[in-house]
Design an enzyme around this catalytic site. Sequence first.
Site, short mmCIF file in Angstrom:
data_model
loop_
_atom_site.label_atom_id
_atom_site.label_comp_id
_atom_site.label_asym_id
_atom_site.label_seq_id
_atom_site.Cartn_x
_atom_site.Cartn_y
_atom_site.Cartn_z
N LEU A 1 73.91 98.85 96.21
CA LEU A 1 74.68 99.97 94.75
C LEU A 1 75.30 101.36 95.10
O LEU A 1 76.27 101.40 94.04
CB LEU A 1 74.80 99.48 93.42
CG LEU A 1 74.18 98.10 92.55
CD1 LEU A 1 73.60 97.46 93.73
CD2 LEU A 1 73.80 98.42 91.37
N GLY A 2 75.00 101.52 95.98
CA GLY A 2 75.80 103.20 95.85
C GLY A 2 74.75 103.53 95.36
O GLY A 2 73.75 103.97 94.59
N GLU B 1 44.53 98.01 92.18
CA GLU B 1 43.90 96.39 92.46
C GLU B 1 43.91 96.48 94.09
O GLU B 1 44.16 95.36 94.83
CB GLU B 1 45.41 95.74 92.08
CG GLU B 1 45.64 95.61 90.74
CD GLU B 1 44.31 94.69 89.57
OE1 GLU B 1 43.55 93.93 90.18
OE2 GLU B 1 44.85 94.62 88.38
N ILE C 1 43.37 103.40 83.58
CA ILE C 1 43.07 102.00 83.13
C ILE C 1 44.65 101.82 82.60
O ILE C 1 44.52 102.36 81.56
CB ILE C 1 41.65 102.96 82.17
CG1 ILE C 1 41.56 103.34 82.85
CG2 ILE C 1 41.63 100.73 81.63
CD1 ILE C 1 39.82 102.27 83.95
N LEU D 1 39.17 91.19 90.50
CA LEU D 1 40.65 91.64 90.73
C LEU D 1 41.01 90.70 91.83
O LEU D 1 42.17 90.94 91.98
CB LEU D 1 40.17 93.12 91.34
CG LEU D 1 39.70 94.26 91.07
CD1 LEU D 1 39.27 95.11 91.91
CD2 LEU D 1 40.48 95.03 90.47
N ASN D 2 40.74 89.99 92.21
CA ASN D 2 40.98 88.38 92.81
C ASN D 2 42.56 87.78 92.33
O ASN D 2 43.27 87.17 92.66
CB ASN D 2 39.68 87.56 93.88
CG ASN D 2 39.61 87.65 94.99
OD1 ASN D 2 40.21 89.01 95.49
ND2 ASN D 2 38.61 87.66 94.85
#
Lengths: 247, 393
Positions: free
Chosen positions: B347-348, B372, B171, B248-249
Amino acid sequence: MKILILIGNVPDTTTKVKFNADRTAFDASGVQWIINPWDELALTRAMELKETSGGAVEAVVVANVGRAETEATLRKALAIGADKAIRIDADPKEAGYVASQLATIAAGYDLIMAGIEAADYNGNAVGGMLAEMLGMNSVSAVSGIQIENGQLKINREIDGGSQVVGLPMPLVAIVQKGIAKEPRIPAMRGIMMARSKPLEVVQPIDAAPMTNMVTFEMPPAKAACKMIAEDQAKDLIHLLRDEAKVL
Amino acid sequence: MSASAAYIAPDHFLVDELFSEEQKIVRGSIRDWVTRKVKPVIEDHYERAKFPDYLIREMGELGIFGPFIPVEYGGSGLDYISYGLIMQELERGDSGVRSMASVQTSLVMYPIHAFGSEEQRRKYLPKLATGEMIGCFGLTEPNHGSDPGSMVTRFKDMGDHYLLNGAKMWITNSTVADVAVVWAKDEQNVVRGLIVEKGMPGFTAPETHGKWSLRASVTGELVFDNVKVPKENMLPNVKGLKGPLSCLNSARYGIAWGVIGAAMDCYDSALRYALERQQFGKPIAAFQLQQKKLAEALTEITKAQLLAWRLGVLKNEGKVTAAQISMAKRNNVEIALDIARNMRQVLGAMGITNDFPMMRHMMNLESVITYEGTHDVHLLITGNELTGIPAFK
């Protein structure tokens, strides 16, 4: 007390600068436009003065000279908190022309603030010219403004220190860094409220430009850096004297 | 070369022309705020696993919480594309900061506004909007993640109150929340929403430690041991799983936008680095394999931008479907995670340090691809949409 803020619509400071083919105009394609940073600080200070003046500042109005596409910049100024915007519908050709246009709407304000410099062409003349045209006092390099007993107390940056001056209104203040800590970020509520604030469009007057743009030049490209080995110091002398010719 | 050099947002297809001036002002505000307030502190907070909680009231003042909630309840009455752009810019800063705002807006304010009574709206929404109150959302349980319908958290009608028992897990905001919107079953096995307040006897919220992801965000559990919940705290206007699923949508919609911000940040950092880093006498951007990575990243960002924009138009018009949101969330998180990994490679060795944001975004996005609705379940939602056969049951 009414405050007017002069708003420049300038390219974002990260813009890659390009000019048109004959180098007589800035190429604005793909450019993001912003409020001139010094003008944004001026607006921020005006909002602070309004909020802390106990009602002494009745209104903060923003104005620019520009075509319809500059309204997004004014709308942002309204979202920051200005009460009203005025757009003079003309191309901001040069300082004298812009000041002549602004003079038609700038009467009746107690304090007019202009940024010390425009981030596009490094212009800095509009504020002073406007004061002259309106017959108002002007003060430059202002880094602080307070209202005390109905008078303006102004801080100016001078060589080696600062100066505090008390001035009667009306007044044009040409403001610089320090006038506000950082530009105010418009809150979502302010952005929504800006929808219904007035944005008045004013037709320009005939005014002859005082200068004419001849050409733009880009600075020469930086030459590649030449590295010299530690034990070859005499090559450095040769390069500075014979190639760069600075010795 | 500095990671804090001025950010230039990619816009290869002039997507900006699809946004209104107002939407661009919204985006600019949050972009400036993130640059000023989140970017300078986020790596340190991430390392210390600490949410920059002093930013919450500022986020409230800016109107980051509940931007689409009507003004009369403390929101800003903005449209859904503006909401999406807010999420995009927050996640350019950090997925944890975006998650905090997502939960507050889509999982707490949205259900109280959509399903709550007028009293509940007036009591909670204005304080949630300002950040005076923090909210969290309880659906997932220790033994029920992708299958929330099997939840075991339950409440009994005791006449003058409900008695709530059970536990919720993973949560966001749990330990700092003043209110929790908790989904639990009644005695008839119907899922209902209850607003549980901090301090109710029997309600505890222990923190989850040891995360390698979303470290600058609070995660914990919600434990209910015979918690007496007043009857007026039930959300009266929704029954069944459609309550939490509609929340959740809304949150997934925000994620579909948000992760573009993380991808843009990685791309922008890698492009700058590739143009400045010299090997074999020229910038590494001159090598074809680096150009391939950068060009593919820009291509995928552009597609994700257009997908999100269209999703926003559909949502503004009230036509968007859960399956469309699901596809956009799935696609955009996947490309963002791929971009974070590939830009880190540009960036190595420097890419693994906290001088640059890629590793942090990459680790964050491992959560975002899981929460989600997991990446797999979203694929099955699309499968269900096109075949009519739910493969997740």
